[in-house]
Design an enzyme around this catalytic site. Structure first.
Site, PDB file in Angstrom:
ATOM      1  N   ILE A 100       0.840  -1.200   0.000  1.00 43.78           N
ATOM      2  CA  ILE A 100       0.000   0.000   0.000  1.00 43.78           C
ATOM      3  C   ILE A 100       0.870   1.243   0.000  1.00 43.78           C
ATOM      4  O   ILE A 100       1.794   1.369   0.809  1.00 43.78           O
ATOM      5  CB  ILE A 100      -0.906   0.026   1.251  1.00 43.78           C
ATOM      6  CG1 ILE A 100      -1.833  -1.190   1.260  1.00 43.78           C
ATOM      7  CG2 ILE A 100      -1.727   1.305   1.295  1.00 43.78           C
ATOM      8  CD1 ILE A 100      -2.608  -1.338   2.545  1.00 43.78           C
ATOM      9  N   TYR A 112      10.264  10.922  -8.374  1.00 39.65           N
ATOM     10  CA  TYR A 112       9.726  10.147  -7.263  1.00 39.65           C
ATOM     11  C   TYR A 112       9.330  11.066  -6.103  1.00 39.65           C
ATOM     12  O   TYR A 112       8.447  10.745  -5.316  1.00 39.65           O
ATOM     13  CB  TYR A 112      10.745   9.100  -6.811  1.00 39.65           C
ATOM     14  CG  TYR A 112      10.128   7.983  -6.005  1.00 39.65           C
ATOM     15  CD1 TYR A 112       9.098   7.200  -6.529  1.00 39.65           C
ATOM     16  CD2 TYR A 112      10.576   7.695  -4.715  1.00 39.65           C
ATOM     17  CE1 TYR A 112       8.535   6.173  -5.794  1.00 39.65           C
ATOM     18  CE2 TYR A 112      10.017   6.670  -3.979  1.00 39.65           C
ATOM     19  CZ  TYR A 112       8.998   5.907  -4.521  1.00 39.65           C
ATOM     20  OH  TYR A 112       8.443   4.890  -3.786  1.00 39.65           O
ATOM     21  N   LYS A 124       9.187   6.579   1.862  1.00 40.86           N
ATOM     22  CA  LYS A 124       9.680   5.207   1.827  1.00 40.86           C
ATOM     23  C   LYS A 124      10.914   5.036   2.724  1.00 40.86           C
ATOM     24  O   LYS A 124      11.139   3.956   3.275  1.00 40.86           O
ATOM     25  CB  LYS A 124      10.008   4.789   0.395  1.00 40.86           C
ATOM     26  CG  LYS A 124       8.788   4.615  -0.492  1.00 40.86           C
ATOM     27  CD  LYS A 124       7.918   3.445  -0.064  1.00 40.86           C
ATOM     28  CE  LYS A 124       6.859   3.135  -1.106  1.00 40.86           C
ATOM     29  NZ  LYS A 124       5.986   2.012  -0.726  1.00 40.86           N
TER      30      LYS A 124
END
Length: 258
Positions: free
Chosen positions: A96, A159, A166
């Protein structure tokens, strides 16, 4: 270990984040099912259900539970469903991630507070919360897996804010591994190379990233959702019982390049 038995025979667990046949969650669920495990699937929005239902037969017709990870009641219901069904679980696979488009397409410098909070809540905190809910169900130990990306440690064009998000997820993996190791619960992140999923399509200039990755990796091939699923199977299996806290790169070797 009896080599004649499927690698995950007898194991039971949850895969969350399935959206369609191109999602990493589906690739993981398929390979996990093919190696003998029983599944419970969590999905985030009702809009996804028509795309998921046709996939269930190939996954052993697992139960499908709506689970918006920003809704505590739905999260708790998913794990209660697993408890009622099996009494325990052996693995959780968390696939997710989300960021509002305005923040995802913009510079990190310009990210809004609300956008950052949403991205962190859905992409990182949801894994921590699921670890908390999984812990009492992993009475014989188990494995928690999540998905990260190389943009967490190096600047990858476009990104953007998902890089810091992350990075937080990867740090959470290490701390969760430390917290839960004494209970036999292992925690890892898989770091796939670029894969054409619905989530990835939201990244600006993703096609260029996909093509460049395939051309410049040592193995010179694009990664598939099945490749990620194969590594997930290995990490969940008892063959990896001495491993925890790893970032496992499934990227045809891209991460070793400068």
């Amino acid at each position: 270990m009896d080599a004649s038995l499927p690698l995950l025979k007898g194991k039971k667990g949850i895969v969350v984040g399935i959206a369609n046949e191109n999602s990493i969650a589906y690739g993981c669920a398929k390979e996990i099912h093919n190696t003998g495990a029983e599944l419970l699937l969590g999905y985030g929005t009702e809009k996804s259900e028509p795309y998921i239902q046709p996939l269930l037969a190939d996954l052993g017709n697992p139960d499908l539970v709506l689970c918006d990870v920003t809704d505590d009641e739905q999260l708790e219901n998913l794990f209660q469903h697993a408890k009622d069904k099996w009494g325990k679980i052996d693995f959780l696979v968390h696939c997710i991630a989300f960021c509002p488009k305005d923040d995802l397409f913009g510079r990190v410098t310009d990210c809004s507070r609300e956008g950052f909070k949403i991205a962190m809540d859905i992409s990182c905190y949801s894994f921590i919360r699921m670890a908390h809910l999984a812990e009492p169900l992993m009475t014989d130990g188990g494995t928690l897996l999540t998905m990260t990306y190389y943009g967490s440690e190096k600047v990858v064009p476009n990104y953007n804010i998902m890089g810091p998000v992350k990075a937080a997820l990867e740090s959470s993996v290490r701390y969760l591994a430390s917290d839960l190791g004494s209970k036999g619960i292992r925690v890892h992140a898989l770091s796939p190379g670029p894969i054409k999923t619905r989530a990835a399509s939201g990244i600006d200039h993703f096609e260029a990233l996909l093509n460049a990755s395939a051309e410049h990796t040592p193995i010179q091939q694009q990664v598939t959702i099945e490749d990620v699923g194969d590594v997930a199977v290995g990490m969940i299996s008892d063959s990896a019982k001495s491993l925890t806290g790893h970032i496992a790169y499934v990227d045809s070797g891209y991460h070793i390049l400068g």
